[in-house]
Write a protein that holds these residues in place. Sequence first.
Motif, short mmCIF file in Angstrom:
data_model
loop_
_atom_site.label_atom_id
_atom_site.label_comp_id
_atom_site.label_asym_id
_atom_site.label_seq_id
_atom_site.Cartn_x
_atom_site.Cartn_y
_atom_site.Cartn_z
N ILE A 111 1.01 -0.97 0.37
CA ILE A 111 -0.01 0.04 -0.03
C ILE A 111 0.99 0.85 0.26
O ILE A 111 1.20 0.99 0.83
N ASP A 112 0.85 1.73 -1.19
CA ASP A 112 1.42 3.38 -1.06
C ASP A 112 0.55 4.58 -0.72
O ASP A 112 -0.14 4.26 -0.87
N GLY A 113 1.43 5.43 -0.50
CA GLY A 113 0.62 6.69 -0.17
C GLY A 113 0.62 7.60 1.19
O GLY A 113 -0.61 7.56 1.69
N LEU A 114 0.91 6.53 2.00
CA LEU A 114 0.08 6.58 3.69
C LEU A 114 0.84 8.06 4.41
O LEU A 114 1.77 8.25 3.58
N PRO A 115 0.00 8.20 5.34
CA PRO A 115 0.16 9.10 5.80
C PRO A 115 2.29 8.90 6.66
O PRO A 115 2.38 7.65 6.77
N ARG A 116 1.96 10.38 7.01
CA ARG A 116 4.03 9.93 7.31
C ARG A 116 3.81 9.38 8.68
O ARG A 116 2.70 9.67 9.30
N GLY A 117 4.71 8.52 9.22
CA GLY A 117 4.95 7.57 10.07
C GLY A 117 4.36 6.62 9.69
O GLY A 117 4.78 5.43 11.26
N TRP A 118 4.05 6.14 8.17
CA TRP A 118 2.84 4.97 8.69
C TRP A 118 3.75 4.20 7.89
O TRP A 118 4.26 5.05 5.89
N VAL A 119 4.07 2.47 7.54
CA VAL A 119 4.58 2.14 6.53
C VAL A 119 3.12 0.55 5.82
O VAL A 119 3.29 0.16 6.62
N CYS A 120 4.00 0.34 4.53
CA CYS A 120 3.34 -1.12 4.36
C CYS A 120 4.88 -2.29 3.87
O CYS A 120 4.92 -1.32 2.46
N TYR A 121 4.83 -2.70 3.90
CA TYR A 121 6.40 -3.34 3.20
C TYR A 121 5.51 -4.82 1.91
O TYR A 121 4.71 -4.91 2.28
N PRO A 122 6.02 -4.89 1.21
CA PRO A 122 5.64 -5.46 -0.02
C PRO A 122 5.44 -7.28 0.84
O PRO A 122 6.18 -6.90 1.73
N GLU A 123 4.32 -7.98 -0.02
CA GLU A 123 3.83 -9.19 0.48
C GLU A 123 3.89 -9.32 -0.51
O GLU A 123 3.34 -9.28 -2.12
N THR A 124 4.00 -10.89 -0.78
CA THR A 124 4.50 -11.71 -2.09
C THR A 124 3.40 -13.09 -1.87
O THR A 124 3.99 -13.81 -0.05
N VAL A 125 2.52 -13.64 -2.67
CA VAL A 125 2.24 -14.51 -2.32
C VAL A 125 2.41 -16.21 -3.25
O VAL A 125 2.64 -14.98 -4.65
N GLY A 126 1.95 -17.19 -3.70
CA GLY A 126 2.44 -17.97 -4.37
C GLY A 126 1.37 -17.90 -5.44
O GLY A 126 0.00 -17.73 -4.56
N ALA A 127 1.57 -19.11 -6.47
CA ALA A 127 0.46 -19.12 -7.10
C ALA A 127 -0.52 -19.88 -7.09
O ALA A 127 -1.80 -19.44 -7.75
N ASP A 128 -0.85 -20.46 -4.98
CA ASP A 128 -2.19 -20.87 -5.67
C ASP A 128 -2.93 -20.28 -4.13
O ASP A 128 -3.53 -21.15 -3.58
N LYS A 129 -2.96 -19.03 -4.13
CA LYS A 129 -3.20 -18.14 -2.69
C LYS A 129 -3.91 -17.60 -3.21
O LYS A 129 -3.60 -17.20 -5.17
N THR A 130 -5.44 -17.25 -3.38
CA THR A 130 -6.47 -16.04 -4.03
C THR A 130 -6.58 -14.72 -2.40
O THR A 130 -8.02 -14.45 -2.86
N GLN A 131 -5.77 -15.53 -1.66
CA GLN A 131 -6.07 -14.20 -0.75
C GLN A 131 -4.87 -13.73 0.60
O GLN A 131 -3.69 -14.72 0.09
N MET A 132 -4.33 -12.40 -0.05
CA MET A 132 -2.77 -11.51 1.02
C MET A 132 -3.36 -11.00 1.82
O MET A 132 -4.54 -10.89 2.24
N THR A 133 -2.27 -10.86 2.89
CA THR A 133 -2.52 -10.51 4.37
C THR A 133 -1.78 -8.71 3.92
O THR A 133 0.07 -9.19 4.36
N LEU A 134 -1.49 -7.91 4.15
CA LEU A 134 -0.67 -6.42 3.86
C LEU A 134 -0.34 -5.97 5.80
O LEU A 134 -1.94 -5.79 5.74
N LEU A 135 0.54 -6.12 5.88
CA LEU A 135 0.37 -4.87 7.13
C LEU A 135 1.19 -3.39 7.49
O LEU A 135 1.88 -3.31 6.81
N ILE A 136 0.20 -2.45 8.03
CA ILE A 136 0.75 -1.48 7.71
C ILE A 136 0.73 -1.12 9.66
O ILE A 136 0.36 -2.32 10.36
N ARG A 137 2.08 -0.43 9.75
CA ARG A 137 2.41 -0.39 11.15
C ARG A 137 2.96 0.38 10.82
O ARG A 137 3.54 1.40 10.19
N PRO A 138 2.91 1.15 12.11
CA PRO A 138 3.89 2.71 12.85
C PRO A 138 5.69 2.87 12.54
O PRO A 138 6.31 1.23 12.09
N ASN A 139 6.19 3.62 11.18
CA ASN A 139 8.00 3.53 10.94
C ASN A 139 8.63 4.30 12.24
O ASN A 139 8.48 5.01 12.55
#
Length: 75
Positions: free
Chosen positions: A47-75
């Motif tokens: 997720i890009d464009g978060l407010p200052r002080g927050w980050v979301c690092y890239p996550e990757t899922v394999g070919a068999d996945k239909t859902q993923m979980t992204l983590l937003i955290r304070p930086n």
Amino acid sequence: MAVRGVSEFLAAFDSKDPIKVHPRKITEVKVKLLRRDTFKGNISARIDGLPRGWVCYPETVGADKTQMTLLIRPN
């Protein structure tokens, strides 16, 4: 959320509710993935464009996945 290049899959937030974060905790954001029949590769997202002080690092899922979980955290 944006898919760059030729769209081999669609991605959407699992919930339409606003994302609420706590200033000292990680917030999980569920994302639904819909692949085209011919696409069998991994999917990476963040997720890009978060407010200052927050980050979301890239996550990757394999070919068999239909859902993923992204983590937003304070930086």
